[in-house]
Design an enzyme around this catalytic site. Structure first.
Site, PDB file in Angstrom:
ATOM      1  N   LYS A  80      48.475  23.528  25.543  1.00 41.71           N
ATOM      2  CA  LYS A  80      49.817  23.017  26.719  1.00 41.71           C
ATOM      3  C   LYS A  80      50.483  22.183  26.491  1.00 41.71           C
ATOM      4  O   LYS A  80      49.853  21.016  25.888  1.00 41.71           O
ATOM      5  CB  LYS A  80      48.616  22.394  27.886  1.00 41.71           C
ATOM      6  CG  LYS A  80      49.803  22.399  29.546  1.00 41.71           C
ATOM      7  CD  LYS A  80      49.346  21.140  30.406  1.00 41.71           C
ATOM      8  CE  LYS A  80      49.842  20.095  29.989  1.00 41.71           C
ATOM      9  NZ  LYS A  80      51.208  19.255  30.340  1.00 41.71           N
ATOM     10  N   GLU A 111      41.165  11.694  21.476  1.00 44.31           N
ATOM     11  CA  GLU A 111      41.687  10.814  20.950  1.00 44.31           C
ATOM     12  C   GLU A 111      42.748  10.011  22.045  1.00 44.31           C
ATOM     13  O   GLU A 111      43.763  10.887  22.353  1.00 44.31           O
ATOM     14  CB  GLU A 111      42.940  11.088  19.596  1.00 44.31           C
ATOM     15  CG  GLU A 111      43.473   9.967  18.819  1.00 44.31           C
ATOM     16  CD  GLU A 111      44.961  10.367  18.842  1.00 44.31           C
ATOM     17  OE1 GLU A 111      45.378   9.313  19.803  1.00 44.31           O
ATOM     18  OE2 GLU A 111      45.696  10.800  18.251  1.00 44.31           O
ATOM     19  N   CYS A 114      50.188   5.717  19.526  1.00 42.12           N
ATOM     20  CA  CYS A 114      48.788   5.386  19.822  1.00 42.12           C
ATOM     21  C   CYS A 114      48.104   4.187  18.520  1.00 42.12           C
ATOM     22  O   CYS A 114      47.545   3.216  18.568  1.00 42.12           O
ATOM     23  CB  CYS A 114      48.057   6.374  19.811  1.00 42.12           C
ATOM     24  SG  CYS A 114      47.915   7.684  18.755  1.00 42.12           S
ATOM     25  N   GLU A 126      47.618  -1.320  26.755  1.00 43.51           N
ATOM     26  CA  GLU A 126      48.722  -1.169  25.295  1.00 43.51           C
ATOM     27  C   GLU A 126      50.231  -0.461  26.302  1.00 43.51           C
ATOM     28  O   GLU A 126      49.737  -0.749  27.347  1.00 43.51           O
ATOM     29  CB  GLU A 126      48.017   0.349  25.475  1.00 43.51           C
ATOM     30  CG  GLU A 126      48.704   1.238  24.274  1.00 43.51           C
ATOM     31  CD  GLU A 126      47.857   2.750  23.951  1.00 43.51           C
ATOM     32  OE1 GLU A 126      48.237   3.206  22.519  1.00 43.51           O
ATOM     33  OE2 GLU A 126      47.933   3.294  25.217  1.00 43.51           O
TER      34      GLU A 126
END
Length: 478
Positions: free
Chosen positions: A172, A247, A281, A381
């Site tokens: 997906k 992750e 990331c 973040e």
């Protein structure tokens, strides 16, 4: 481009015929559309993968290797086509998209080779009439969920090792960037993978993820995305003790010591921070600069940052594209406002940007000075083109600050002192360390995080092992 789902070797619509429009984040114009899968659509794809698993896992590794290498060759031939679609649906500059496609191809090439290196072992037995063997076998059907920021390379980083191991897969892709995944599956189709080995479903993560999690035929889920979603997957996996590779989010410290080569450090910081408009990331999130060089570093970084050109990614001169959507833009803007309110100073940038004929979510490449840990940008973040500069004086101080959050994906240190390189690299609580290197990700090395940045590793032999079960066989020989 109107894409379709790929199930059991056939291109298909959703059972109820629903479709979702894909837009260019630079212009907000339609790029194409894809089906919206229902639970039933996903279940059929899982069934196809489950039925294909026995024959695929029994194939000699050399045959799986050949198909993966053929897919590598097809992707290289289609690089420009895939890169253009990637830029249109994701927004990054075309040069970066071409680099990502090359990186994606490297995973196919590496695992075409690694497929043949699934070694077992013999262990000395405790008695003379036994032999002890350990073998590795593919785990089964894998549900893979990939993110929007690297919509090509994250697919091959998951699918290549899974297929090499002998698993079958249902993928997906991210809702925002499904079209590049469609092109990848066209490549898998041309490469000759048997029906059911690799399947593609497009649609909402809540729907597809629920089927992956609850369907007992799915033996493992591999996911790249937010820590928040990762925690939900961990909780839900308990019902079947389903295997997970995660992750998750990152908040990389970028440490520049007083003996660092200043030009090298500035160049590296630009690459790390502003690649993909800061939407990576592992990009620099907190830039720690030794107090003795802060002034000169800040000046040079601001000068270079001011030279970056914003715009739509297909413009060959553009170096910074849009953020993925308005919500992402709002988050970046709020972090900058919070920092300024608490005492940070804007060295350059610091506001939204509107280009002629562009309706997308652009933010100026920004450098902030006088940043401290009380500001949200030091703990949340960012995923945007903002470089916050934080002063430090000693190794002990910077290690304490760098390790003082719940993330642990990637970290960087710039120094010309070999001993310091080892001390800081070994002291950082992160899974990936770049020492004088702003781009440490490669297909042949393990990639993954500590703490709340995830579990498991992708890349190299570790990536193949992630899709294997370990079996111990004790053989009595009389």
């Amino acid at each position: 481009m109107n894409g379709f789902m790929y199930r059991n070797g056939r291109w298909e619509e959703a059972m109820d015929g629903r479709r979702k429009q894909v837009t260019n984040p630079a212009t907000m114009e339609a790029v194409g559309s894809v089906p919206i899968a229902s639970r039933e659509d996903v279940a059929l794809a899982v069934d196809a993968a489950s039925e294909a698993f026995p024959a695929w896992s029994a194939r000699p590794a050399a045959e799986r290797s050949s198909l993966l290498y053929r897919a590598y060759e097809e992707l290289i031939k289609s690089r420009d086509e895939v890169a253009e679609i990637l830029t249109l649906e994701q927004g990054k500059p075309l040069s970066e998209s071409k680099g990502e496609v090359q990186f994606a191809a490297e995973f196919l090439r590496w695992y075409s080779e690694e497929a043949k290196r699934n070694y077992g072992e013999m262990i000395p037995a405790s008695v003379p009439n036994k032999r002890i063997m350990v073998i590795h076998q593919p785990i089964g059907v894998v549900g893979a969920i990939t993110p929007w920021n690297f919509p090509v390379s994250m697919v091959t980083r998951k699918l290549a090792p899974a297929l090499a191991a002998g698993c079958t897969v249902v993928l997906k892709p991210a809702d925002s960037t499904p079209l590049s995944a469609v092109l990848l599956f066209q490549i898998f189709d041309r490469a000759g993978f048997p029906p059911g080995v690799a399947n593609l479903v497009t649609g909402r993560g809540s729907v597809v993820g629920a089927e992956f999690m609850e369907n007992p035929k799915v033996k493992k889920i591999t996911f790249t995305g937010s820590t928040e979603v990762g925690k939900t997957l961990i909780r839900d996996s308990a019902q079947q003790v389903k295997k997970l590779s995660l992750e998750l989010g990152g908040h990389a410290p970028f440490i520049i010591c007083d003996d660092a080569d200043l030009e090298t450090a500035v160049d590296a910081c630009l690459i790390s921070k502003f690649r993909n408009a800061g939407q990576t990331c592992i990009c620099a999130n907190r830039i720690y600069v030794h107090h003795s060089i802060m002034s000169s570093f800040s000046e040079k970084l601001a000068e270079r940052t001011g030279q970056l050109k914003l715009g739509a990614g297909l413009d060959p001169d553009v170096q910074i594209g849009p953020l993925i959507d308005e919500q992402a833009l709002e988050k970046v803007d709020l972090q900058v406002q919070d920092a300024v309110t608490k005492g940070a100073r804007i060295v350059i940038g610091g506001k939204r940007w509107k280009g002629e004929g562009l309706a997308g979510a652009f933010y100026e490449p920004t450098v902030l000075s006088h940043v401290d840990k009380t500001m949200k940008i030091c703990s949340e973040e960012t995923f945007g083109p903002v470089a916050p500069l934080i002063v430090f004086s000693t190794e002990e101080e910077v290690l304490q600050q760098a390790n003082g959050i719940d993330y642990g994906l990637a970290a960087y240190v710039f120094t010309q002192d070999l001993g310091r390189s080892f001390r800081i690299a070994e002291g950082l609580e992160y899974g990936v360390i770049g020492v004088n290197d702003a781009a440490p990700s490669v297909a042949q090395a393990p990639f993954g995080g500590w703490k709340e940045s995830g579990t498991g590793r992708e890349g190299g032999q570790y990536g193949l092992a992630a899709f294997m079960e370990v079996k111990y066989i004790s053989l009595g020989i009389g």
